[in-house]
Design a protein around this motif. Sequence first.
Motif, PDB file in Angstrom:
ATOM      1  N   SER A  32       0.849  -1.192   0.000  1.00 41.62           N
ATOM      2  CA  SER A  32       0.000   0.000   0.000  1.00 41.62           C
ATOM      3  C   SER A  32       0.884   1.241   0.000  1.00 41.62           C
ATOM      4  O   SER A  32       2.021   1.213   0.471  1.00 41.62           O
ATOM      5  CB  SER A  32      -0.918  -0.007   1.221  1.00 41.62           C
ATOM      6  OG  SER A  32      -0.162   0.075   2.401  1.00 41.62           O
ATOM      7  N   THR A  33       0.332   2.302  -0.533  1.00 44.16           N
ATOM      8  CA  THR A  33       1.061   3.564  -0.603  1.00 44.16           C
ATOM      9  C   THR A  33       0.047   4.698  -0.509  1.00 44.16           C
ATOM     10  O   THR A  33      -1.105   4.520  -0.913  1.00 44.16           O
ATOM     11  CB  THR A  33       1.880   3.647  -1.918  1.00 44.16           C
ATOM     12  OG1 THR A  33       2.669   4.821  -1.907  1.00 44.16           O
ATOM     13  CG2 THR A  33       1.003   3.627  -3.141  1.00 44.16           C
ATOM     14  N   PRO A  34       0.432   5.838   0.025  1.00 43.71           N
ATOM     15  CA  PRO A  34      -0.515   6.960   0.082  1.00 43.71           C
ATOM     16  C   PRO A  34      -0.960   7.354  -1.330  1.00 43.71           C
ATOM     17  O   PRO A  34      -0.153   7.416  -2.249  1.00 43.71           O
ATOM     18  CB  PRO A  34       0.288   8.080   0.734  1.00 43.71           C
ATOM     19  CG  PRO A  34       1.415   7.398   1.441  1.00 43.71           C
ATOM     20  CD  PRO A  34       1.713   6.159   0.658  1.00 43.71           C
ATOM     21  N   CYS A  35      -2.245   7.618  -1.476  1.00 46.79           N
ATOM     22  CA  CYS A  35      -2.774   7.982  -2.786  1.00 46.79           C
ATOM     23  C   CYS A  35      -2.327   9.386  -3.190  1.00 46.79           C
ATOM     24  O   CYS A  35      -1.895   9.598  -4.316  1.00 46.79           O
ATOM     25  CB  CYS A  35      -4.302   7.916  -2.787  1.00 46.79           C
ATOM     26  SG  CYS A  35      -4.956   6.247  -2.561  1.00 46.79           S
ATOM     27  N   PHE A  53      -7.937   3.322  -1.584  1.00 45.47           N
ATOM     28  CA  PHE A  53      -6.770   2.540  -1.181  1.00 45.47           C
ATOM     29  C   PHE A  53      -5.873   2.429  -2.396  1.00 45.47           C
ATOM     30  O   PHE A  53      -6.341   2.081  -3.482  1.00 45.47           O
ATOM     31  CB  PHE A  53      -7.192   1.142  -0.705  1.00 45.47           C
ATOM     32  CG  PHE A  53      -6.074   0.345  -0.116  1.00 45.47           C
ATOM     33  CD1 PHE A  53      -5.695   0.546   1.199  1.00 45.47           C
ATOM     34  CD2 PHE A  53      -5.400  -0.596  -0.871  1.00 45.47           C
ATOM     35  CE1 PHE A  53      -4.662  -0.190   1.760  1.00 45.47           C
ATOM     36  CE2 PHE A  53      -4.368  -1.337  -0.329  1.00 45.47           C
ATOM     37  CZ  PHE A  53      -3.996  -1.141   0.992  1.00 45.47           C
ATOM     38  N   CYS A  54      -4.594   2.766  -2.245  1.00 46.30           N
ATOM     39  CA  CYS A  54      -3.658   2.740  -3.372  1.00 46.30           C
ATOM     40  C   CYS A  54      -2.567   1.712  -3.142  1.00 46.30           C
ATOM     41  O   CYS A  54      -2.147   1.476  -2.014  1.00 46.30           O
ATOM     42  CB  CYS A  54      -3.062   4.124  -3.578  1.00 46.30           C
ATOM     43  SG  CYS A  54      -4.286   5.308  -4.162  1.00 46.30           S
ATOM     44  N   ARG A  63      -6.826  -8.811  -0.230  1.00 44.93           N
ATOM     45  CA  ARG A  63      -7.559  -7.831   0.578  1.00 44.93           C
ATOM     46  C   ARG A  63      -8.974  -7.678   0.023  1.00 44.93           C
ATOM     47  O   ARG A  63      -9.177  -7.652  -1.186  1.00 44.93           O
ATOM     48  CB  ARG A  63      -6.812  -6.507   0.541  1.00 44.93           C
ATOM     49  CG  ARG A  63      -7.456  -5.442   1.389  1.00 44.93           C
ATOM     50  CD  ARG A  63      -6.693  -4.131   1.283  1.00 44.93           C
ATOM     51  NE  ARG A  63      -7.452  -3.078   1.879  1.00 44.93           N
ATOM     52  CZ  ARG A  63      -7.100  -2.444   2.978  1.00 44.93           C
ATOM     53  NH1 ARG A  63      -5.978  -2.759   3.575  1.00 44.93           N
ATOM     54  NH2 ARG A  63      -7.849  -1.483   3.463  1.00 44.93           N
ATOM     55  N   GLN A  64      -9.942  -7.559   0.901  1.00 48.20           N
ATOM     56  CA  GLN A  64     -11.344  -7.444   0.515  1.00 48.20           C
ATOM     57  C   GLN A  64     -11.747  -5.968   0.461  1.00 48.20           C
ATOM     58  O   GLN A  64     -11.476  -5.227   1.400  1.00 48.20           O
ATOM     59  CB  GLN A  64     -12.225  -8.154   1.540  1.00 48.20           C
ATOM     60  CG  GLN A  64     -11.823  -9.596   1.817  1.00 48.20           C
ATOM     61  CD  GLN A  64     -12.275 -10.541   0.753  1.00 48.20           C
ATOM     62  OE1 GLN A  64     -13.429 -10.521   0.363  1.00 48.20           O
ATOM     63  NE2 GLN A  64     -11.386 -11.384   0.271  1.00 48.20           N
ATOM     64  N   ARG A 107      -9.788 -10.081  -4.819  1.00 46.67           N
ATOM     65  CA  ARG A 107      -8.394 -10.382  -5.158  1.00 46.67           C
ATOM     66  C   ARG A 107      -7.946  -9.393  -6.219  1.00 46.67           C
ATOM     67  O   ARG A 107      -8.674  -9.105  -7.143  1.00 46.67           O
ATOM     68  CB  ARG A 107      -8.289 -11.810  -5.690  1.00 46.67           C
ATOM     69  CG  ARG A 107      -6.888 -12.262  -6.017  1.00 46.67           C
ATOM     70  CD  ARG A 107      -6.931 -13.736  -6.449  1.00 46.67           C
ATOM     71  NE  ARG A 107      -5.644 -14.214  -6.862  1.00 46.67           N
ATOM     72  CZ  ARG A 107      -4.775 -14.809  -6.059  1.00 46.67           C
ATOM     73  NH1 ARG A 107      -5.053 -14.986  -4.803  1.00 46.67           N
ATOM     74  NH2 ARG A 107      -3.620 -15.235  -6.524  1.00 46.67           N
ATOM     75  N   LEU A 108      -6.724  -8.885  -6.076  1.00 46.17           N
ATOM     76  CA  LEU A 108      -6.189  -7.942  -7.060  1.00 46.17           C
ATOM     77  C   LEU A 108      -4.730  -8.262  -7.312  1.00 46.17           C
ATOM     78  O   LEU A 108      -3.969  -8.503  -6.359  1.00 46.17           O
ATOM     79  CB  LEU A 108      -6.328  -6.508  -6.553  1.00 46.17           C
ATOM     80  CG  LEU A 108      -5.971  -5.437  -7.576  1.00 46.17           C
ATOM     81  CD1 LEU A 108      -6.935  -4.268  -7.474  1.00 46.17           C
ATOM     82  CD2 LEU A 108      -4.554  -4.953  -7.410  1.00 46.17           C
TER      83      LEU A 108
END
Length: 111
Positions: A32-35, A53-54, A63-64, A107-108
């Motif tokens: 994850s990273t800040p958008c 969420f980025c 992650r759901q 899922r991504l």
Amino acid sequence: MERSLKRFAVGVIATGVVVVALPISSAAAINSTPCDSRTDIVKVTYNNGASSFCMANAGVTNRQFSNVTGVASGNNKIRFVSNGRTISMDKWQKKGILDGTPQRITRLRIL
């Protein structure tokens, strides 16, 4: 001499096992990273547009995300599962929910 040959053979076998095992393991570098105002990262908009969420880097997350209203691929090719369907996106694409029914992503993968 025979002992050196055995050591060499064990070393070759151990190296072969490591080389074979490495490609089998899955990539887990996704993070994850800040958008912020970035457009080059994957952005999932959810909670009916109230949250984002980025993510960056190749890998997969289970992650759901509930009530997803949009996905932007940024500078990435991605694939995700939404309401049981697999959806692929090329770089710089955005998908929004057109019929007003929020989606669930389970899922991504960033390719």
